[in-house]
Write a protein that holds these residues in place. Sequence first.
Motif, PDB file in Angstrom:
ATOM      1  N   MET A 156       0.842  -1.182   0.000  1.00  0.00           N
ATOM      2  CA  MET A 156       0.000   0.000   0.000  1.00  0.00           C
ATOM      3  C   MET A 156       0.881   1.236   0.000  1.00  0.00           C
ATOM      4  SD  MET A 156      -2.452   0.960   3.158  1.00  0.00           S
ATOM      5  CE  MET A 156      -3.173  -0.616   2.868  1.00  0.00           C
ATOM      6  N   THR A 157       0.501   2.227  -0.785  1.00  0.00           N
ATOM      7  CA  THR A 157       1.307   3.437  -0.895  1.00  0.00           C
ATOM      8  C   THR A 157       0.519   4.640  -0.407  1.00  0.00           C
ATOM      9  OG1 THR A 157       0.590   3.840  -3.157  1.00  0.00           O
ATOM     10  CG2 THR A 157       2.569   2.521  -2.868  1.00  0.00           C
ATOM     11  N   GLY A 158       1.216   5.728  -0.136  1.00  0.00           N
ATOM     12  CA  GLY A 158       0.573   6.943   0.332  1.00  0.00           C
ATOM     13  C   GLY A 158       1.486   8.136   0.152  1.00  0.00           C
ATOM     14  N   ARG A 159       0.977   9.287   0.553  1.00  0.00           N
ATOM     15  CA  ARG A 159       1.745  10.536   0.462  1.00  0.00           C
ATOM     16  C   ARG A 159       2.303  10.836   1.847  1.00  0.00           C
ATOM     17  NH1 ARG A 159       1.197  16.261  -0.452  1.00  0.00           N
ATOM     18  NH2 ARG A 159       2.402  16.777  -2.334  1.00  0.00           N
TER      19      ARG A 159
ATOM     20  N   THR B   7      17.666  11.671   3.321  1.00  0.00           N
ATOM     21  CA  THR B   7      17.811  11.210   1.937  1.00  0.00           C
ATOM     22  C   THR B   7      17.698   9.694   1.849  1.00  0.00           C
ATOM     23  OG1 THR B   7      19.232  13.092   1.416  1.00  0.00           O
ATOM     24  CG2 THR B   7      19.345  11.194  -0.058  1.00  0.00           C
ATOM     25  N   MET B   8      18.310   9.007   2.820  1.00  0.00           N
ATOM     26  CA  MET B   8      18.275   7.551   2.813  1.00  0.00           C
ATOM     27  C   MET B   8      16.846   7.038   3.037  1.00  0.00           C
ATOM     28  SD  MET B   8      20.280   4.831   5.254  1.00  0.00           S
ATOM     29  CE  MET B   8      19.258   5.238   6.667  1.00  0.00           C
ATOM     30  N   LEU B   9      16.144   7.602   4.026  1.00  0.00           N
ATOM     31  CA  LEU B   9      14.778   7.155   4.311  1.00  0.00           C
ATOM     32  C   LEU B   9      13.823   7.503   3.166  1.00  0.00           C
ATOM     33  CD1 LEU B   9      14.477   8.125   8.105  1.00  0.00           C
ATOM     34  CD2 LEU B   9      14.838   5.845   7.110  1.00  0.00           C
ATOM     35  N   ARG B  10      14.059   8.645   2.545  1.00  0.00           N
ATOM     36  CA  ARG B  10      13.231   9.022   1.400  1.00  0.00           C
ATOM     37  C   ARG B  10      13.380   8.005   0.261  1.00  0.00           C
ATOM     38  NH1 ARG B  10      12.831  15.005  -1.382  1.00  0.00           N
ATOM     39  NH2 ARG B  10      11.257  14.446  -2.951  1.00  0.00           N
ATOM     40  N   GLY B  11      14.620   7.564   0.029  1.00  0.00           N
ATOM     41  CA  GLY B  11      14.855   6.563  -1.011  1.00  0.00           C
ATOM     42  C   GLY B  11      14.157   5.249  -0.709  1.00  0.00           C
ATOM     43  N   VAL B  12      14.181   4.845   0.578  1.00  0.00           N
ATOM     44  CA  VAL B  12      13.512   3.606   0.977  1.00  0.00           C
ATOM     45  C   VAL B  12      12.005   3.698   0.718  1.00  0.00           C
ATOM     46  CG1 VAL B  12      12.904   2.146   2.957  1.00  0.00           C
ATOM     47  CG2 VAL B  12      15.259   2.943   2.659  1.00  0.00           C
ATOM     48  N   LEU B  13      11.405   4.839   1.063  1.00  0.00           N
ATOM     49  CA  LEU B  13       9.959   5.012   0.891  1.00  0.00           C
ATOM     50  C   LEU B  13       9.567   5.099  -0.584  1.00  0.00           C
ATOM     51  CD1 LEU B  13       9.274   7.592   3.748  1.00  0.00           C
ATOM     52  CD2 LEU B  13       8.524   5.207   3.679  1.00  0.00           C
TER      53      LEU B  13
ATOM     54  N   ARG C 161       9.285   1.937  -2.465  1.00  0.00           N
ATOM     55  CA  ARG C 161       8.046   1.194  -2.215  1.00  0.00           C
ATOM     56  C   ARG C 161       6.833   1.834  -2.878  1.00  0.00           C
ATOM     57  NH1 ARG C 161       8.195  -2.629   2.133  1.00  0.00           N
ATOM     58  NH2 ARG C 161       5.938  -2.690   1.933  1.00  0.00           N
ATOM     59  N   GLY C 162       7.059   2.931  -3.613  1.00  0.00           N
ATOM     60  CA  GLY C 162       5.969   3.566  -4.335  1.00  0.00           C
ATOM     61  C   GLY C 162       5.324   4.731  -3.627  1.00  0.00           C
ATOM     62  N   HIS C 163       5.842   5.140  -2.470  1.00  0.00           N
ATOM     63  CA  HIS C 163       5.271   6.277  -1.754  1.00  0.00           C
ATOM     64  C   HIS C 163       5.724   7.593  -2.386  1.00  0.00           C
ATOM     65  CE1 HIS C 163       3.883   3.645   1.465  1.00  0.00           C
ATOM     66  NE2 HIS C 163       5.081   3.090   1.507  1.00  0.00           N
ATOM     67  N   GLU C 164       4.874   8.599  -2.291  1.00  0.00           N
ATOM     68  CA  GLU C 164       5.246   9.957  -2.692  1.00  0.00           C
ATOM     69  C   GLU C 164       5.713  10.681  -1.442  1.00  0.00           C
ATOM     70  OE1 GLU C 164       3.175  13.992  -4.540  1.00  0.00           O
ATOM     71  OE2 GLU C 164       2.142  12.059  -4.690  1.00  0.00           O
ATOM     72  N   VAL C 165       6.925  11.244  -1.457  1.00  0.00           N
ATOM     73  CA  VAL C 165       7.555  11.753  -0.236  1.00  0.00           C
ATOM     74  C   VAL C 165       7.900  13.233  -0.387  1.00  0.00           C
ATOM     75  CG1 VAL C 165       9.447  11.455   1.417  1.00  0.00           C
ATOM     76  CG2 VAL C 165       8.526   9.467   0.177  1.00  0.00           C
ATOM     77  N   ARG C 166       7.530  14.044   0.629  1.00  0.00           N
ATOM     78  CA  ARG C 166       8.010  15.414   0.765  1.00  0.00           C
ATOM     79  C   ARG C 166       8.842  15.478   2.037  1.00  0.00           C
ATOM     80  NH1 ARG C 166       5.279  19.495  -1.856  1.00  0.00           N
ATOM     81  NH2 ARG C 166       7.028  20.750  -1.089  1.00  0.00           N
TER      82      ARG C 166
ATOM     83  N   GLY D 227      16.138  -0.701  12.013  1.00  0.00           N
ATOM     84  CA  GLY D 227      16.389  -1.371  10.737  1.00  0.00           C
ATOM     85  C   GLY D 227      15.379  -0.972   9.655  1.00  0.00           C
ATOM     86  N   ARG D 228      15.745  -1.261   8.428  1.00  0.00           N
ATOM     87  CA  ARG D 228      14.883  -0.930   7.283  1.00  0.00           C
ATOM     88  C   ARG D 228      13.542  -1.646   7.372  1.00  0.00           C
ATOM     89  NH1 ARG D 228      13.640  -3.387   2.522  1.00  0.00           N
ATOM     90  NH2 ARG D 228      13.222  -2.046   0.691  1.00  0.00           N
ATOM     91  N   ASP D 229      13.548  -2.932   7.747  1.00  0.00           N
ATOM     92  CA  ASP D 229      12.296  -3.698   7.820  1.00  0.00           C
ATOM     93  C   ASP D 229      11.385  -3.160   8.910  1.00  0.00           C
ATOM     94  OD1 ASP D 229      13.183  -5.268   5.769  1.00  0.00           O
ATOM     95  OD2 ASP D 229      13.853  -6.926   7.053  1.00  0.00           O
ATOM     96  N   ASP D 230      11.962  -2.793  10.073  1.00  0.00           N
ATOM     97  CA  ASP D 230      11.150  -2.224  11.157  1.00  0.00           C
ATOM     98  C   ASP D 230      10.532  -0.895  10.723  1.00  0.00           C
ATOM     99  OD1 ASP D 230      11.685  -4.342  12.837  1.00  0.00           O
ATOM    100  OD2 ASP D 230      13.428  -3.372  13.755  1.00  0.00           O
ATOM    101  N   PHE D 231      11.303  -0.106   9.975  1.00  0.00           N
ATOM    102  CA  PHE D 231      10.817   1.193   9.519  1.00  0.00           C
ATOM    103  C   PHE D 231       9.633   1.010   8.558  1.00  0.00           C
ATOM    104  CE2 PHE D 231      11.179   4.653   6.299  1.00  0.00           C
ATOM    105  CZ  PHE D 231      10.771   5.701   7.119  1.00  0.00           C
ATOM    106  N   LEU D 232       9.792   0.110   7.590  1.00  0.00           N
ATOM    107  CA  LEU D 232       8.721  -0.112   6.620  1.00  0.00           C
ATOM    108  C   LEU D 232       7.489  -0.740   7.273  1.00  0.00           C
ATOM    109  CD1 LEU D 232      10.735  -1.378   3.515  1.00  0.00           C
ATOM    110  CD2 LEU D 232       9.596   0.833   3.808  1.00  0.00           C
ATOM    111  N   LYS D 233       7.715  -1.607   8.243  1.00  0.00           N
ATOM    112  CA  LYS D 233       6.589  -2.210   8.956  1.00  0.00           C
ATOM    113  C   LYS D 233       5.790  -1.145   9.697  1.00  0.00           C
ATOM    114  CE  LYS D 233       5.466  -5.776  12.378  1.00  0.00           C
ATOM    115  NZ  LYS D 233       6.023  -6.807  13.302  1.00  0.00           N
ATOM    116  N   ALA D 234       6.496  -0.183  10.317  1.00  0.00           N
ATOM    117  CA  ALA D 234       5.823   0.895  11.036  1.00  0.00           C
ATOM    118  C   ALA D 234       5.038   1.787  10.077  1.00  0.00           C
ATOM    119  CB  ALA D 234       6.844   1.720  11.810  1.00  0.00           C
ATOM    120  N   VAL D 235       5.626   2.085   8.917  1.00  0.00           N
ATOM    121  CA  VAL D 235       4.950   2.929   7.923  1.00  0.00           C
ATOM    122  C   VAL D 235       3.696   2.239   7.395  1.00  0.00           C
ATOM    123  CG1 VAL D 235       5.173   3.894   5.604  1.00  0.00           C
ATOM    124  CG2 VAL D 235       7.002   4.229   7.274  1.00  0.00           C
TER     125      VAL D 235
END
Length: 638
Positions: free
Chosen positions: A1-4, A16-22, A25-30, A109-117
Amino acid sequence: MTGRVLLVEDNERLCTMLRGVLEARGHEVRCATSGEAALALLQGERFDLLVLDLKLPGMSGVDLLRHVRRSAALKELPVVIMTGVFRGAGYAQAAAKLGVSAYLEKPFGRDDFLKAVDGALEQGPGGKELNRLLLELFRDGKSGTLELRGGTRVFVIGGEPASFSSPRFVPFLVLGSHLQRADLERFPPSRPGRLPLVEAGLLSYEELLEQSRLFLSRTLIEALVQKQAPRFDPELAAVELPLTPLCLPRLLHQAADAAPFNLAAYLARAGELFPMLTQAYFRLANLLNMGQEEIELLQQLGQGNTVRTILSGLDRPARGGAFLDMLAGMGMLSLNGAQASDQAPDFPQKRLFNRPIEEVAELQAATMSFEDLVDEVSDSIELVVGETGMAAPLSSSDIDFEQEVQRDYATIQDKNYYEIFGMTPGSFSFDALKEAYFAKTRQYSPEKFMQLSGAILGRAQDVLSHYANAYNTLSSVIAKERYDEMLNANTIGLGGKRDDELQARIQFQSGKVFLEMEDFGNAERALQDAYTLAPDDARTSAYLAWSIYKNPGNQRSAGALEKCRMLLTKSLQAERTAEAFAFRGWMLLDEGRDGLAEGEFQKALKLNAHDAHALAGMRLITERREAEKKGLFKRIFG
């Protein structure tokens, strides 16, 4: 699932690193690096998620979170906290009281971050993916407003997208050359919305409908492919006109075909399960326009095959997997751990358009009962003599007509075609032929025919058929020359093999000419005569089927339609011809089974790339698809 997502982090490298990760996954990031900048973005734009670092320069993350929760517009916005300073369960519990969805302590970690999002997006007002949300609205027949990216609002009425409001619509028209920038500046619309474009004379109403429906369809398919998770407001106010409703099941079908599909992941999840059609399939199937590959795939369901086995036999397994996944998502298909039979419809259903072509076995004359014969001719009888007065006894004139039929039948047995009409090759003229033919056939009126039965009726039909054969032969210059050659070769008389072959060819050509003239009644009669003489000729069977199908007098006859199918099946069993495939394609097209019709036309064009019937059918299918994409008014409301 994606979001803004609004990402608030003062460490630029980490941001910059977290923005790239998001974004991966298809998210739009500001991004914002301070609390003040983040608050300005939140007040000016719509976001589905706030990812917030608590330690920021100026306004702290805690103060920003308080502002968010005090705002009526932002109080339900999902928030994920990141912190390297405020550690421990106490801080996490305090954050939870402020409606924080997840509390991450650095380093994480990256997986924990994406799981939280992902978890936070699920909990939010825009938490459901558009696909799932649209399906729920469709099933429940609900109305409301969807807010997509780019400021587009979609108005859902009774479970289906029916209108929209978007700042992207005018640029869409300009990009497609439907509007000129200079005209917009010279004749600006008097007020917001789409109808003022018509008021200003910039678009016709019909063109506005077409482009509106095309824009709405493309926008929703794009959002479905991107797996957007829009906000949904159950309130439906100020719906922008004009209405341009879309068929939701068809829209989801198109989106499934357009989106990339991870076959490996699908097989890992569902490969060993057994697919089965549900009752919902029969309620929604006629709303879809399936292709031949998809219809053939469905025939493998309920036969003890797993998803993996079914897809392994396809040329394009990924596309087949996407199709099955779409059906399962719509509740039209269930996946079971054990083999099960397909369910049956729970309502009366006359026809299922998306079904395979039925091959009809040839009917034997001996199997036709008297009741079948009555059903077959009852419509014709009513047209000739009406519904009353059919039980009158034979009069003396009727008996005289029976004797006349007997005399005519005996006369034609030993005469050639010239002699039948009282002529010789030397005295022949086209005017005399025409006058003699109509003089002989005029006495065989429908009223007199209705009084005949049994052997006499059969002989009357033979006489008329023989008159037609003779007339068609002598009225055609080429056929007449061939017939004269046959007479000069001393092959005089009827019933010889060479005569049968010649007459079959003559009647076949006559039938084709009548078809070109759209004289379908005479075409059917001529081709029926050709079929009687050459029942195993593939093209004769195909053209006879087509003449029967096109004859307006057969439109109400189920028996005639069955005969058409039988003849086309017989034709293709004898020889694969372009004409037979093309004719079957048109019959399917008229039933609304465009996917199967397209397959038949393609088979015809492989055999003959210039077949006119197949080319015309493909053009019509293309036009229908373009009309569906563009949203012609009559296809929306008709």
